[in-house]
Design a protein around this motif. Structure first.
Motif, short mmCIF file in Angstrom:
data_model
loop_
_atom_site.label_atom_id
_atom_site.label_comp_id
_atom_site.label_asym_id
_atom_site.label_seq_id
_atom_site.Cartn_x
_atom_site.Cartn_y
_atom_site.Cartn_z
N LYS A 105 -14.63 -3.59 -2.82
CA LYS A 105 -14.19 -2.19 -2.77
C LYS A 105 -14.00 -1.68 -1.35
O LYS A 105 -13.40 -0.62 -1.15
N GLY A 106 -14.47 -2.43 -0.36
CA GLY A 106 -14.28 -2.00 1.02
C GLY A 106 -13.13 -2.70 1.73
O GLY A 106 -12.89 -2.45 2.91
N ILE A 107 -12.38 -3.54 1.01
CA ILE A 107 -11.36 -4.36 1.67
C ILE A 107 -10.20 -3.52 2.21
O ILE A 107 -9.53 -3.93 3.17
N ASP A 108 -9.96 -2.34 1.64
CA ASP A 108 -8.89 -1.48 2.16
C ASP A 108 -9.14 -1.09 3.61
O ASP A 108 -8.19 -0.83 4.36
N ASN A 109 -10.40 -1.04 4.02
CA ASN A 109 -10.72 -0.71 5.41
C ASN A 109 -10.12 -1.72 6.38
O ASN A 109 -9.84 -1.39 7.54
N ILE A 110 -9.91 -2.93 5.90
CA ILE A 110 -9.31 -3.99 6.73
C ILE A 110 -7.82 -4.12 6.46
O ILE A 110 -7.00 -4.03 7.37
N TYR A 117 0.79 -1.23 0.00
CA TYR A 117 0.00 0.00 0.00
C TYR A 117 0.83 1.29 0.00
O TYR A 117 0.25 2.37 -0.07
N LYS A 118 2.13 1.19 0.06
CA LYS A 118 2.94 2.39 0.27
C LYS A 118 2.79 3.42 -0.85
O LYS A 118 2.94 4.63 -0.61
N ASN A 119 2.49 2.99 -2.07
CA ASN A 119 2.34 3.93 -3.19
C ASN A 119 0.89 4.05 -3.66
O ASN A 119 0.63 4.53 -4.78
N ILE A 120 -0.06 3.63 -2.82
CA ILE A 120 -1.47 3.69 -3.19
C ILE A 120 -2.15 4.80 -2.37
O ILE A 120 -2.02 4.84 -1.15
N ASP A 121 -2.85 5.66 -3.05
CA ASP A 121 -3.60 6.72 -2.37
C ASP A 121 -4.90 6.14 -1.83
O ASP A 121 -5.70 5.55 -2.57
N LEU A 122 -5.11 6.32 -0.54
CA LEU A 122 -6.28 5.77 0.12
C LEU A 122 -7.20 6.88 0.61
O LEU A 122 -6.74 7.98 0.91
N ASP A 123 -8.46 6.58 0.71
CA ASP A 123 -9.44 7.53 1.22
C ASP A 123 -9.13 7.81 2.69
O ASP A 123 -9.09 6.90 3.53
N ALA A 124 -8.92 9.05 3.02
CA ALA A 124 -8.58 9.43 4.39
C ALA A 124 -9.74 9.18 5.35
O ALA A 124 -9.53 9.11 6.57
N ASN A 125 -10.95 9.02 4.84
CA ASN A 125 -12.12 8.83 5.69
C ASN A 125 -12.52 7.35 5.83
O ASN A 125 -13.65 7.04 6.19
N ARG A 126 -11.57 6.47 5.54
CA ARG A 126 -11.86 5.04 5.69
C ARG A 126 -12.26 4.72 7.12
O ARG A 126 -11.70 5.26 8.07
N ILE A 127 -13.20 3.80 7.27
CA ILE A 127 -13.64 3.35 8.60
C ILE A 127 -13.04 1.97 8.85
O ILE A 127 -13.27 1.03 8.09
N ALA A 128 -12.25 1.87 9.92
CA ALA A 128 -11.62 0.59 10.25
C ALA A 128 -12.69 -0.45 10.58
O ALA A 128 -13.62 -0.18 11.34
N GLU A 129 -12.57 -1.64 9.98
CA GLU A 129 -13.54 -2.70 10.19
C GLU A 129 -12.84 -3.94 10.72
O GLU A 129 -11.66 -4.14 10.53
N GLN A 130 -13.61 -4.78 11.39
CA GLN A 130 -13.06 -6.00 11.98
C GLN A 130 -14.12 -7.08 11.85
O GLN A 130 -14.90 -7.33 12.77
N LYS A 131 -14.17 -7.72 10.70
CA LYS A 131 -15.20 -8.72 10.48
C LYS A 131 -14.71 -9.78 9.50
O LYS A 131 -13.85 -9.52 8.66
N ILE A 132 -15.26 -10.99 9.65
CA ILE A 132 -14.97 -12.06 8.70
C ILE A 132 -15.75 -11.80 7.42
O ILE A 132 -16.93 -11.46 7.46
N ILE A 133 -15.07 -11.96 6.30
CA ILE A 133 -15.71 -11.70 5.00
C ILE A 133 -15.67 -12.98 4.16
O ILE A 133 -14.61 -13.61 4.02
N SER A 134 -16.81 -13.35 3.60
CA SER A 134 -16.91 -14.54 2.77
C SER A 134 -16.88 -14.16 1.29
O SER A 134 -17.53 -13.21 0.86
N TYR A 135 -16.11 -14.94 0.52
CA TYR A 135 -16.04 -14.76 -0.94
C TYR A 135 -16.36 -16.10 -1.62
O TYR A 135 -15.59 -16.61 -2.43
N ASN A 136 -17.49 -16.67 -1.26
CA ASN A 136 -17.80 -18.04 -1.66
C ASN A 136 -17.66 -18.29 -3.15
O ASN A 136 -18.29 -17.65 -3.97
#
Length: 268
Positions: free
Chosen positions: A156-161, A94-113
């Protein structure tokens, strides 16, 4: 119980449990991306439970408390490909990727069945586990980068994690313990997850609960077990590991000491 793990590198492994179920209370230092080949896993959190089976793909975030129970299924072993996404590697990604400063930190299991992109990425690792000798680190790195890139493409929300590198801050101890008392963790780890040193954790615990952590945890776990047995009509063997005990005999002894009768006396 036979458990076999084959490692391509320290970040990629093929895990296999051959016979009866295996249970553990865990909190992972790294994110884990898991693809199921066979078997079944039940993951129990404070406020949710998940069951995963052959073909499923899911992500377990780091620092997430959970009870994990692995089962063989339909005569097949519990077999998974596991990819660790370490903080060090993710910071580099992520060092050279611009991220949304308003990201909300999340802590959840995510399924990609059964997602075809992720499945093809993880399935492509299978032949490599039969290669003799050391697997090239640069090739493993490419596969992990591919997996991270796919995750960012399909979620699209995976950066939050993945791009959340914060360590746990000091949080409400009473609320945390009331939600997570069934997880059998070392006190040092519970202190870390609440943003405290071990000594501060013990001091604050005594202040808020007027007892030691171990006495309080045992009482809370037995109260939950009693509810599950009496109200939900579960069997002791179904209950003891879900409430934080390591074996049935210890659970039965502690239960009888607390309530004056054996847990089996509550059966239907």
């Amino acid at each position: 119980m036979e458990h076999i793990s084959k490692y391509l590198t320290q970040d990629i492994k093929l895990s296999c449990y051959e016979d009866k179920f295996f249970k553990s209370d865990l909190v992972f230092d790294d994110h884990m991306l898991i693809w199921f080949i066979s078997g079944e896993t039940k993951i129990i959190q404070a406020d949710a439970a998940f069951t995963f089976k052959a073909g499923d793909i899911f992500l377990i975030p780091r620092n997430l408390l959970a009870t994990i129970i692995n089962y063989p299924k339909n005569g097949q072993p519990h077999k998974t490909v596991v990819m660790y996404l370490s903080t060090k590697r993710l910071k580099e990604f992520y060092k050279n990727i611009d991220l949304d400063a308003n990201r909300i930190a999340e802590q959840k299991i995510i399924s990609y069945n059964n997602h075809p992109l992720l499945e093809s990425c993880l399935a492509s690792l299978i032949p490599y586990f039969d290669i003799e000798g050391d697997f090239p680190e640069n090739l493993a790195s490419l596969k992990i980068t591919e997996a991270i890139s796919i995750l960012r493409e399909i979620d699209k929300g995976i950066d939050n994690i993945l791009a959340n590198f914060d360590e746990p801050g000091k949080i409400d101890l009473i609320d945390f313990m009331q939600r997570n008392f069934m997880f059998n963790m070392p006190m040092e780890k519970l202190g870390y997850l609440t943003g405290r040193s071990l000594s501060t954790f013990n001091r604050d615990f005594k202040k808020y609960f007027n007892t030691t952590p171990q006495k309080w945890l045992t009482k809370k776990r037995l109260e939950l077990a009693h509810y599950q047995l009496s109200e939900n009509k579960k069997k002791p063997i179904e209950v003891y590991y879900e409430v934080g005990f390591e074996n049935l005999s210890h659970f039965s002894y502690a239960f009888k000491k607390q309530f004056g009768y054996a847990p089996t006396s509550l059966k239907v």
